[in-house]
Design an enzyme around this catalytic site. Structure first.
Site, PDB file in Angstrom:
ATOM      1  CB  CYS A 168      -6.036   3.234  -4.816  1.00 47.29           C
ATOM      2  SG  CYS A 168      -5.804   1.730  -3.857  1.00 47.29           S
ATOM      3  CG  HIS A 293      -1.248   6.949  -4.094  1.00 50.45           C
ATOM      4  ND1 HIS A 293      -2.605   6.975  -3.968  1.00 50.45           N
ATOM      5  CD2 HIS A 293      -0.890   5.630  -4.066  1.00 50.45           C
ATOM      6  CE1 HIS A 293      -3.073   5.741  -3.874  1.00 50.45           C
ATOM      7  NE2 HIS A 293      -2.054   4.909  -3.923  1.00 50.45           N
ATOM      8  CD  GLU A 304       3.169   9.638  -4.642  1.00 44.01           C
ATOM      9  OE1 GLU A 304       2.340  10.519  -4.946  1.00 44.01           O
ATOM     10  OE2 GLU A 304       2.997   8.826  -3.699  1.00 44.01           O
ATOM     11  CE  LYS A 323      -3.800   7.001   0.054  1.00 42.19           C
ATOM     12  NZ  LYS A 323      -3.569   8.153  -0.819  1.00 42.19           N
ATOM     13  CG  HIS A 328      -5.140   3.694   0.714  1.00 45.77           C
ATOM     14  ND1 HIS A 328      -6.122   4.135  -0.138  1.00 45.77           N
ATOM     15  CD2 HIS A 328      -4.125   3.279  -0.087  1.00 45.77           C
ATOM     16  CE1 HIS A 328      -5.732   3.992  -1.389  1.00 45.77           C
ATOM     17  NE2 HIS A 328      -4.515   3.472  -1.379  1.00 45.77           N
ATOM     18  CG  PHE A 388      -3.794  -3.164  -6.325  1.00 48.15           C
ATOM     19  CD1 PHE A 388      -2.730  -2.583  -5.660  1.00 48.15           C
ATOM     20  CD2 PHE A 388      -4.543  -4.112  -5.637  1.00 48.15           C
ATOM     21  CE1 PHE A 388      -2.409  -2.929  -4.359  1.00 48.15           C
ATOM     22  CE2 PHE A 388      -4.237  -4.475  -4.333  1.00 48.15           C
ATOM     23  CZ  PHE A 388      -3.167  -3.875  -3.698  1.00 48.15           C
TER      24      PHE A 388
END
Length: 402
Positions: A168, A293, A304, A323, A328, A388
């Site tokens: 991502c 994010h 976050e 998102k 996403h 990730f």
């Protein structure tokens, strides 16, 4: 900052965004994008053809893609590439005009993706594993490196060209790489961005992780239960020349806490944000908007917001996740969210709405955007991308050089 960090900062001044484009579930024009992000109406699509016996909300780009691929690109042909070229053609004339004065060997390409052309081989693989061993499967179209190579051949450029695939954070890292190439004098112009398309592999993969939302995702929401997957193609032409909107800095970190989970205290996320601020020579209170994010998974949102508290402290920066509007977009997420941020800077009239559901009581101390009307001019914006493996990056864009 260390002496090495200070040396890197001196070598990486801001670069200009000469033109850009962003295609996603928000639409194909900046007017559609602004309207989609400043109103509460849903932009996702309910689909039943990705996961067996399940319907999923996805961020589908539902407008036409180009139908004809140049003959010399047939080996790369995929929906991913057609998406990329569809976006590219929208700014191709601007690109050709701008690069006319440069040597083709000084024109570079850095793109991010996580799916490449996988979706186009999925039906063939299904038939093969059902016993039809006569099927020939061309792996070239789904190689990660094929995206940048194909775009380079399409444009007939001769400089560096490579693809970044760090889940991502892929396309956000393309910005950082492009800025470094320019400031290291390895290129005069760099095309950066990201392209990712919906495919069964990613949706079933996230479903196996129990990370997909059962409804439209709610970043930082009280009842958030996972993500929606989306697709996007967003491209930017960077150079050292001043432009109305500049890429000021990129802050990167790698916390490597877990293969799929972020550090629970947001240490890597905070490090990336602070590094971006330091490299741009900005204080946190100078950021006028933060694009989270904001995936809507319980762990990601919690960490976050902890990182935001650590970096921004008492400054309640207007923030939102987009998102719930785009899905996403995986390897293209950083690029489409960067495009959103740069449009906020261009327009100076609106901010992207956060979702309208109830916010988690543990996270509701932040200044979520509830009114899309911009109350005061914004000079600097930040966009977060966390992937990730703990691959973290924060980008800062501005209308002013510090």
């Amino acid at each position: 900052m260390t002496k090495l960090d200070e040396a890197i900062d001196r070598l990486n001044p801001a670069v200009g965004i000469q033109c850009s484009v962003g295609l996603s579930a928000l639409g194909k024009t900046t007017v559609e994008l602004r309207q989609s992000l400043s109103q509460p109406e849903n932009t996702l699509t309910l689909k039943s053809d990705f996961i067996p016996e399940q319907k999923q909300w996805v961020g589908l780009y539902n407008q036409a893609l180009i139908e004809d691929i140049p003959a010399h690109l047939k080996a790369f042909d995929s929906r991913n590439l057609r998406f990329a070229i569809t976006a590219l053609q929208m700014i191709e004339q601007d690109i050709q005009t701008y690069i006319a004065k440069f040597d083709k060997k000084r024109l570079a390409i850095v793109l991010g993706t996580s799916t490449s052309g996988i979706a186009d081989n999925e039906p063939l693989l299904k038939a093969y594993f059902k016993g039809d061993t006569s099927i020939e499967i061309d792996q070239k179209k789904q190689e990660m490196g094929s995206l940048a190579k194909a775009v380079q051949q399409y444009l007939a450029w001769e400089g560096l060209a490579y693809t970044i695939s760090t889940a991502c954070s892929s396309s956000a890292k393309a910005f950082a790489a492009g800025q470094r190439l320019l400031n290291a004098d390895l290129a005069d112009v760099v095309l950066v961005g990201g392209v990712d398309t919906l495919c069964k592999l990613t949706l079933n993969g996230f479903n196996s992780l129990e990370s997909l939302s059962h409804t439209i995702c709610q970043p930082c929401g009280q009842h958030r239960d996972g993500i929606n997957i989306g697709e996007a193609a967003s491209l930017f032409l960077l150079s050292k020349e001043i432009a109305p909107v500049m890429l000021l800095s990129a802050g990167e970190s790698m916390d490597a806490w877990h293969i799929s989970a972020p550090h629970p205290e947001g240490l890597g996320a905070a490090q990336a944000m602070q590094s971006a601020l330091d490299r741009a020579d900005l204080e946190a209170q100078e950021i006028g908007y933060l694009n989270l994010h904001g995936t809507a998974t319980p762990q990601n949102d919690a960490m976050e917001i902890k990182a935001v508290r650590h970096v921004f402290k008492e400054h309640l920066v207007p923030l939102s996740s987009t998102k719930h509007k785009t899905g996403h977009c995986l390897g293209a997420a950083g690029a489409i969210e960067a495009f959103i941020c740069t449009q906020v800077l261009h327009d100076q009239a609106w901010l992207p709405l956060h979702h309208q559901g109830h916010i988690d009581a543990a996270l509701d101390d932040q200044n979520y955007v509830e009114d899309a009307v911009l109350k005061q001019p914004v000079k600097y914006v930040m966009s977060n991308s966390f992937a990730f493996g703990g691959s973290n990056i924060s980008l800062i864009f501005g209308t002013h050089l510090k």
